[in-house]
Design a protein around this motif. Structure first.
Motif, PDB file in Angstrom:
ATOM      1  N   LYS A  72     -10.853  -4.078  61.593  1.00 48.18           N
ATOM      2  CA  LYS A  72     -10.028  -3.138  62.340  1.00 48.18           C
ATOM      3  C   LYS A  72      -9.683  -3.773  63.685  1.00 48.18           C
ATOM      4  CE  LYS A  72     -10.269   1.525  64.217  1.00 48.18           C
ATOM      5  NZ  LYS A  72     -10.988   2.805  64.142  1.00 48.18           N
TER       6      LYS A  72
ATOM      7  N   PHE B  18      -1.926   8.461  66.348  1.00 54.77           N
ATOM      8  CA  PHE B  18      -3.150   9.015  65.753  1.00 54.77           C
ATOM      9  C   PHE B  18      -4.006   9.660  66.833  1.00 54.77           C
ATOM     10  CE2 PHE B  18      -7.686   8.752  65.014  1.00 54.77           C
ATOM     11  CZ  PHE B  18      -7.855   9.196  63.711  1.00 54.77           C
ATOM     12  N   ARG B  19      -4.069   9.000  67.979  1.00 53.12           N
ATOM     13  CA  ARG B  19      -4.930   9.532  69.045  1.00 53.12           C
ATOM     14  C   ARG B  19      -4.364  10.843  69.593  1.00 53.12           C
ATOM     15  NH1 ARG B  19      -6.590   3.593  71.559  1.00 53.12           N
ATOM     16  NH2 ARG B  19      -7.577   2.891  69.615  1.00 53.12           N
TER      17      ARG B  19
ATOM     18  N   ARG C 188     -10.802  -0.018  73.546  1.00 52.49           N
ATOM     19  CA  ARG C 188     -11.783  -0.243  72.480  1.00 52.49           C
ATOM     20  C   ARG C 188     -11.988  -1.737  72.198  1.00 52.49           C
ATOM     21  NH1 ARG C 188     -11.857   5.121  71.125  1.00 52.49           N
ATOM     22  NH2 ARG C 188     -10.061   6.093  70.081  1.00 52.49           N
TER      23      ARG C 188
ATOM     24  N   GLN D  97     -13.350  -3.194  68.723  1.00 58.06           N
ATOM     25  CA  GLN D  97     -12.292  -3.511  67.756  1.00 58.06           C
ATOM     26  C   GLN D  97     -11.820  -4.957  67.975  1.00 58.06           C
ATOM     27  OE1 GLN D  97      -9.364  -0.362  68.176  1.00 58.06           O
ATOM     28  NE2 GLN D  97     -10.765   1.156  67.303  1.00 58.06           N
TER      29      GLN D  97
ATOM     30  N   LYS E 211      -6.774  -3.009  58.849  1.00 56.07           N
ATOM     31  CA  LYS E 211      -6.071  -2.014  59.637  1.00 56.07           C
ATOM     32  C   LYS E 211      -5.672  -2.560  60.988  1.00 56.07           C
ATOM     33  CE  LYS E 211      -7.210   2.299  61.810  1.00 56.07           C
ATOM     34  NZ  LYS E 211      -8.246   3.198  62.189  1.00 56.07           N
TER      35      LYS E 211
ATOM     36  N   SER F  83      -0.736   5.149  62.059  1.00 59.33           N
ATOM     37  CA  SER F  83       0.158   6.136  62.658  1.00 59.33           C
ATOM     38  C   SER F  83       1.386   5.534  63.337  1.00 59.33           C
ATOM     39  CB  SER F  83      -0.631   6.994  63.650  1.00 59.33           C
ATOM     40  OG  SER F  83      -1.224   6.179  64.642  1.00 59.33           O
TER      41      SER F  83
ATOM     42  N   TYR G 259       0.549   7.913  55.722  1.00 58.91           N
ATOM     43  CA  TYR G 259       1.095   9.239  56.040  1.00 58.91           C
ATOM     44  C   TYR G 259       2.367   9.497  55.238  1.00 58.91           C
ATOM     45  CZ  TYR G 259      -2.217   8.529  59.787  1.00 58.91           C
ATOM     46  OH  TYR G 259      -3.378   8.270  60.474  1.00 58.91           O
TER      47      TYR G 259
HETATM   48  C1  PBG Z   1     -11.217   6.454  64.297  1.00 62.78           C
HETATM   49  C2  PBG Z   1      -9.936   6.059  63.667  1.00 62.78           C
HETATM   50  C3  PBG Z   1      -8.737   5.646  64.273  1.00 62.78           C
HETATM   51  C4  PBG Z   1      -7.806   5.523  63.260  1.00 62.78           C
HETATM   52  C5  PBG Z   1      -8.454   5.821  62.065  1.00 62.78           C
HETATM   53  N1  PBG Z   1      -9.784   6.115  62.335  1.00 62.78           N
HETATM   54  C6  PBG Z   1      -8.337   5.535  65.677  1.00 62.78           C
HETATM   55  C7  PBG Z   1      -8.801   4.552  66.621  1.00 62.78           C
HETATM   56  O1  PBG Z   1      -9.548   3.628  66.350  1.00 62.78           O
HETATM   57  O2  PBG Z   1      -8.403   4.773  67.761  1.00 62.78           O
HETATM   58  C8  PBG Z   1      -6.365   5.166  63.457  1.00 62.78           C
HETATM   59  C9  PBG Z   1      -5.470   5.571  62.370  1.00 62.78           C
HETATM   60  C10 PBG Z   1      -4.021   5.584  62.683  1.00 62.78           C
HETATM   61  O3  PBG Z   1      -3.547   5.118  63.728  1.00 62.78           O
HETATM   62  O4  PBG Z   1      -3.300   6.080  61.818  1.00 62.78           O
HETATM   63  N2  PBG Z   1     -11.905   5.478  64.941  1.00 62.78           N
END
Ligand code: PBG
Length: 326
Positions: free
Chosen positions: A194, A203-204, A216, A220, A247, A273, A312
């Motif tokens: 990720k 997403f947030r 993050r 990440q 991802k 997202s 989505y």
């Molecule tokens: C939770 C999580 C995230 C996403 C999926 N699980 C967000 C993040 O790491 O901020 C993102 C999914 C998306 O953007 O569609 N940690």
């Protein structure tokens, strides 16, 4: 003398015969955001067509999803109360646990994935416990809470645990925790690859999980790195991951291909997202044709080596596939 490649492109039927990559409904996993609120179905402004849905409105959404032919969903919970430790994430009657129960009671054969992370449940929006001196996320202490989260999700009826927090050792800890609690039959779909990405912005908004400070990047991955993805993959395979998520998807198709070539477990592309919102915005402006663009993007993920796609667009794609058949 030259080759006449156009011979195999001459008619729609011939083109179909030589098509190398196919997309099926079974490939799709649809994300649903369940909010702890009395009666709500609220569209997320940056994600047209995607909603925060309360428990009492879940049934209508599920009917729609099921009827379209989707048999696999990933659930995200948005609790009413957030705190520093993300307590609602591992509460046996938290919003995600209740959501899982509801789905399984209405549609027992629906494969329910639970996103296992704390960022939707913490008031600071980070994916784990914060060290008060360094403000970094504490690794091993967070693991304990993730195990509790995963076990409570499995108890509620989740079919697959999908941990997305990026703490080191999360697969092995969760595997152990699930086994100890009698859930040795529940697979782990690891979000181990990720990247720290600007594509998570919408997403947030949806999960109300934007970090209140910092970013993050200490957990990440850096988007410049390709070999690091292989190291994450190696660890997760050793620790017992059953499926591997990459991802985001579209800017990381090279990584999807690397992962596909380097392991024998199912590879999952998370079409995140921001990737969704960009298409929606461009199509709302009339700048691209949404349908052909979406199908082209999905095909590219499968061609890169993804077996499954979290997207989505899943409902739209099912409609497109149905129309193609007639
Ligand atoms: C939770 C999580 C995230 C996403 C999926 N699980 C967000 C993040 O790491 O901020 C993102 C999914 C998306 O953007 O569609 N940690």
């Amino acid at each position: 003398m030259f080759d006449r490649h156009r011979k195999l492109r001459r008619t729609p039927t011939i083109r179909k015969m030589v098509k190398e990559t196919h997309l099926h409904k079974e490939d799709l996993i649809y994300p649903i955001f369940i909010i702890e609120a009395p009666d709500q179905k609220k569209e997320i402004p940056s994600m047209p067509g995607i909603y925060q849905i309360s428990l009492n409105r879940l049934e209508e959404e599920l009917d729609d999803v099921y009827q379209l032919g989707i048999r696999s969903i990933i659930l995200f919970g948005i609790p009413l109360h957030k705190d520093a430790c993300g307590t609602e994430g591992y509460h046996d009657h938290g919003i995600i646990q209740e959501g899982i129960r509801k789905v399984k009671s209405l549609y027992p054969d629906m494969v329910v994935l639970a996103d296992t992370c704390l960022c939707e449940y913490t008031d600071h929006g980070h994916c784990g416990l914060i060290d008060e001196h360094t403000h970094d996320v504490k690794n091993d202490e967070t693991l304990e809470l993730l195990v509790k989260t995963a076990v409570s999700q499995a108890k509620a009826g989740a079919d697959i645990i999908a941990p997305s927090n990026m703490m080191d050792g999360f697969v092995t800890s969760i595997r152990q925790g699930l086994d100890d609690a009698g859930f040795e039959h529940i697979p782990i779909m690891s979000y181990g690859i990720k990247y720290s990405s600007s594509f998570y912005g919408p997403f947030r908004d949806a999960a109300e999980s934007t970090p209140s400070f910092g970013d993050r990047k200490t957990y990440q991955m850096d988007s410049s790195n390709r070999l690091e993805a292989m190291r994450e993959l190696e660890s997760d395979l050793m620790e017992g991951a059953d499926m591997m998520i990459v991802k985001p998807a579209l800017s990381y198709l090279d990584i999807i291909r690397d992962v596909r070539n380097s392991c024998n477990i199912p590879v999952v592309a998370y079409n995140v997202s921001g990737e969704y919102s960009m298409v929606k915005a461009a199509s709302a402006n009339g700048w691209i044709d949404e349908r052909t663009n979406v199908m082209e993007q999905m095909t590219s993920m499968k061609r890169a080596g993804a077996d499954l796609i979290i997207t989505y667009f899943a409902k739209d794609i099912c409609k497109y596939l149905d129309e193609e058949r007639v």
